[in-house]
Design a protein around this motif. Structure first.
Motif, mmCIF file in Angstrom:
data_model
loop_
_atom_site.group_PDB
_atom_site.id
_atom_site.type_symbol
_atom_site.label_atom_id
_atom_site.label_comp_id
_atom_site.label_asym_id
_atom_site.label_seq_id
_atom_site.Cartn_x
_atom_site.Cartn_y
_atom_site.Cartn_z
ATOM 1 N N SER A 144 -5.048 12.273 7.710
ATOM 2 C CA SER A 144 -5.104 13.903 8.804
ATOM 3 C C SER A 144 -3.765 14.562 7.709
ATOM 4 O O SER A 144 -3.886 15.562 7.882
ATOM 5 N N LEU A 145 -3.056 13.474 8.641
ATOM 6 C CA LEU A 145 -0.653 14.135 8.252
ATOM 7 C C LEU A 145 -1.333 14.698 6.786
ATOM 8 O O LEU A 145 -0.294 15.468 6.697
ATOM 9 N N VAL A 146 -1.472 13.589 6.020
ATOM 10 C CA VAL A 146 -1.435 13.807 4.509
ATOM 11 C C VAL A 146 -2.247 14.993 4.144
ATOM 12 O O VAL A 146 -1.977 16.170 3.609
ATOM 13 N N THR A 194 7.420 13.423 0.165
ATOM 14 C CA THR A 194 7.669 11.719 -0.159
ATOM 15 C C THR A 194 7.638 10.908 1.229
ATOM 16 O O THR A 194 6.748 9.967 1.495
ATOM 17 N N GLY A 195 8.524 12.011 1.946
ATOM 18 C CA GLY A 195 8.037 11.349 3.380
ATOM 19 C C GLY A 195 7.143 11.204 3.788
ATOM 20 O O GLY A 195 6.626 9.841 4.984
ATOM 21 N N MET A 196 7.013 12.022 4.595
ATOM 22 C CA MET A 196 5.310 12.254 4.678
ATOM 23 C C MET A 196 4.613 11.564 4.235
ATOM 24 O O MET A 196 3.359 10.736 5.092
ATOM 25 N N PHE A 197 4.450 11.083 3.200
ATOM 26 C CA PHE A 197 3.084 10.383 2.255
ATOM 27 C C PHE A 197 3.683 8.873 3.199
ATOM 28 O O PHE A 197 2.844 8.326 3.197
ATOM 29 N N ALA A 198 5.152 8.695 2.759
ATOM 30 C CA ALA A 198 5.394 7.822 3.001
ATOM 31 C C ALA A 198 5.028 6.909 4.340
ATOM 32 O O ALA A 198 4.650 6.082 5.655
ATOM 33 N N LEU A 199 5.518 8.060 5.480
ATOM 34 C CA LEU A 199 4.646 7.674 6.770
ATOM 35 C C LEU A 199 3.696 7.941 7.152
ATOM 36 O O LEU A 199 2.747 6.687 8.111
ATOM 37 N N SER A 200 2.483 8.510 6.307
ATOM 38 C CA SER A 200 0.987 7.792 6.364
ATOM 39 C C SER A 200 1.003 7.086 5.878
ATOM 40 O O SER A 200 -0.381 6.375 6.671
ATOM 41 N N ALA A 201 1.374 6.764 5.141
ATOM 42 C CA ALA A 201 1.332 5.238 4.303
ATOM 43 C C ALA A 201 1.439 3.768 5.931
ATOM 44 O O ALA A 201 1.020 2.942 5.720
#
Lengths: 292, 401
Positions: free
Chosen positions: A28-30, A196-203
């Motif tokens: 949902s975040l991404v 990139t940060g958001m995607f890393a957090l999601s992963a």
């Protein structure tokens, strides 16, 4: 039906819900921030599980070392997410959603084969960490400590994400990027790093949930695809991109499944899909989402 | 690992040119089998067993002076994909026979391809009775595994032995296999023990990641014992979620699981988290401690161990192994690789397996294979559960139609 039985069904539903929330929160975040529907989110979840198993083998082949293994696995998956974003997703922003869907689907196939190559096709399993292996009596029901831990960690992650997005400078940037990417870019902010940060957090969240389910679920090829459908149902019920929507979507999913099997014992999935159909008709944007 | 592949690749390249004429002369067996997704847990070991049988037969000079060749394709446990690769194997690769598939969706689909092309097809794993019932059986379809009627009878026999059990609950995956098996179990139990009540039935879906609600709902009915058809990765999840809820304690471990959770694959995955004390089944217990191990089995396990480089090789390999052996016997008996001749040879044929003799039924072309049942116990010598006194059940089976 006795009150203690209803309570144990309620707790069972809550366990399902918080498991689903752990995985669906990153999805949902991404979507909320980047408008990317990431099918490969389930693959990150699967890698979290396999990497946790691998780390346990390296750290303590006889068992133990679970918490460190889970953290390492989640961090590794977070890194994998960041790399994927930098190398591939970057060129897909702003393009039609179809390209993103195709790409993330390709990623599902590639990561699925990679996992098979690395870990084979046997089902794997990790024992529950000894400290949480027991159970306690609550209101005349037996509650495993590990599921109580999962039930506690769900709201903790929800609250943590809410704090991050609403009470920090980084969160403000993320929300700005969500509302108007170009404007933020023009103002000199580094949108690329935010993404990139958001995607890393999601992963990371996907990897963490994959690692945390291993003590009570099996690690098998195909677990990526099995989970992603349910995660999507939860996100759709709650409203794409809404954090609290995903949270309450999970809770509703869990409770409907748990009490649904009492009413329609032969059709465990019926109640959940019926619920989704009704919500899609009445509020196509989900319970907490906004009309697009 | 890369070294081994490198060698294999090099030798494949080197040998393909000078032997091209010879290669055309091999007996080709198309092998559509799930090698990806959750069902690969079965596909991989079945393939290993088949490869062992092929290598043993070829080491002895092959059949009718020709070598056997397996052409392996990933069927992805999907009926459409299994049909597609089977057609391709027949049309493009010109295979003589088909052996393979795992799921009850794939096998009947490939059976129709075999019928269209008049090519013998033997299913080593699928258990749905629909594959070989009077409406669907045809001269080219055969099955070496058990079916859900046979397993339903065997599990009812095990359940009926607990004399003080008066109420039984069931839990099985919500698709053809689970539904058919549980129905056969209930029908047989009613005959063997009319005094037992079925008090609860749960149907989680296949691949269910969280069984908690099903478990607590079942526990509220306080059954004396449970018949379970949950298997493979699902059983790992199920038992790890059920144990801390006190499920097995409530049942005093009186559970019969007929989903094949007595396999090495399953006990290895669960390790010490296995719900010791339950009754489980398997096509091949691999580890045999009661002293009545058939010599052929000991010999087979020794060869498999060497072939897979595993101290405890997988249980499911036996289905690949005995299916190829059966086909080889059929080819020898027919003296030909013509499917019509081989089909005639196979019907009613008795063949040897590492776990005893089997006969293809004249009407339904299947062996009604019995399976090993026993209580799963902890033994100091092993890091996982082992089956105590494996017992072949049912001792006899009469098909209803």
């Amino acid at each position: 039906m006795s009150p203690s039985f209803l309570f144990s069904q309620f707790m069972g539903g809550l366990t399902t819900a918080m498991f689903l929330f752990l995985i669906a929160s990153g999805l949902s975040l991404v979507f909320g921030v980047m408008r990317v529907i990431n099918f490969a989110h389930g693959s990150f979840y699967m890698f979290g599980a396999y990497l946790a198993w691998q780390a346990v083998q390296w750290l303590h082949p006889t068992g133990g070392g679970f918490w460190l293994a889970a953290l390492l696995a989640a961090l590794a998956v977070g890194l994998l997410g960041a790399l994927t974003e930098r190398l591939f997703f970057r060129s897909l922003y702003g393009r039609e959603e179809l390209y993103q869907l195709l790409f993330t689907y390709a990623l599902v196939l590639i990561l699925g084969d990679a996992a098979k190559f690395l870990w084979g096709t046997d089902q794997l399993s990790i024992s529950t960490p000894p400290a949480l292996a027991g159970s306690v009596q609550v209101l005349g029901t037996t509650q495993p400590l590990y599921t109580l831990f999962i039930i506690a960690i769900g709201p903790a992650i929800a609250f943590g994400l809410w704090l991050l997005l609403n009470r920090t400078g980084a969160g403000r940037m993320v929300r700005a990027a969500q509302m108007d990417r170009e404007m933020l870019d023009a103002l000199g902010a580094n949108v690329g790093t935010i993404y990139t940060g958001m995607f890393a957090l999601s992963a990371f969240l996907a990897g963490l949930s994959g690692a945390l389910v291993t003590p009570i679920q099996s690690i098998v090829p195909g677990m990526d695809v099995l989970i992603i459908v349910q995660a999507f149902i939860v996100v759709v019920i709650g409203g794409m991109g809404s954090l609290w929507g995903t949270f309450w979507g999970s809770v509703i999913y869990g409770q409907v499944l748990s009490f649904g099997i009492l009413i329609f014992p032969g059709f465990s999935l019926f109640s959940v899909f019926a619920l989704m159909a009704v919500i899609l008709i009445v509020r196509p944007w989900g319970l907490f989402g906004r009309p697009l | 690992m890369f070294h081994r592949y490198g060698l294999a690749l090099a030798s494949a390249l080197l040998s393909s040119w000078p032997l091209a004429a010879n290669a055309a002369n091999t007996i080709k067996i198309g092998f559509p089998i799930p090698l990806s997704g959750p069902v690969a847990v079965y596909g991989q070991p079945v393939l290993k067993g088949a490869e062992l049988a092929v290598s043993q037969i070829n080491a002895k000079g092959g059949l009718l002076g020709r070598k056997l060749e397996l052409l392996v394709r990933d069927s992805k446990a999907n009926a459409d994909e299994a049909v597609r690769v089977s057609r391709e194997l027949i049309i493009k690769d010109g295979v003589d026979f088909l052996v393979g598939t795992v799921t009850s969706a794939e096998a009947p689909a490939v059976s129709t391809v075999a019928k269209e092309n008049k090519i013998v097809f033997i299913a080593p794993v699928a258990e749905t009775t629909r594959l070989t019932d009077p409406q669907n059986v045809h001269p080219y379809v055969f099955r070496t595994n058990s079916n859900t009627d046979v397993e339903g009878l065997a599990s009812a026999i095990m359940m009926a032995r607990w004399k003080d059990v008066k109420s039984v609950a069931t839990i099985g995956p919500d698709y053809a296999y689970g539904r058919d098996l549980i129905a056969a179990f209930v029908a047989n139990l009613k005959k063997l023990r009319p005094d037992i009540q079925i008090v609860d039935q749960q149907w989680p879906k296949l691949g269910e990641p969280d069984f908690t609600s099903f478990i607590t709902a079942q526990m509220s009915k306080k059954p004396d014992a449970v018949e379970c058809a949950v298997f493979a990765g699902d059983f790992v999840t199920f038992s790890k979620e059920a144990a801390p809820l006190g499920y097995f304690k409530l049942l005093h471990n009186r559970m019969v699981d007929s989903g094949g959770v007595g396999t090495i694959e399953e006990v290895r995955a669960l390790g010490n988290d296995y719900p010791y004390g339950i009754v489980a089944n398997t096509e091949d217990p691999v580890i045999w401690n009661s002293g009545n191990e058939p010599p052929a089995h000991a010999k087979y396990i020794a060869a498999l161990r060497q072939f897979t480089h595993e101290q405890y090789p997988p249980s499911w390999a036996v289905q690949g192994y005995l299916t190829i052996s059966a086909l080889a016997d059929g080819i020898r008996k027919a003296g030909s690789t013509n499917s019509d001749a081989v089909s005639k040879a196979l019907i009613g044929m008795t063949f040897d397996t590492p776990i005893g003799k089997r006969t293809f039924n004249v009407k339904s072309h299947e062996t009604f294979q019995p399976e090993f049942y026993g209580t799963m116990v902890r033994e100091a010598a092993y890091p996982f559960a082992v089956m105590k006194n494996p017992e072949l059940l049912p001792q006899s089976f009469t098909p209803t139609n």
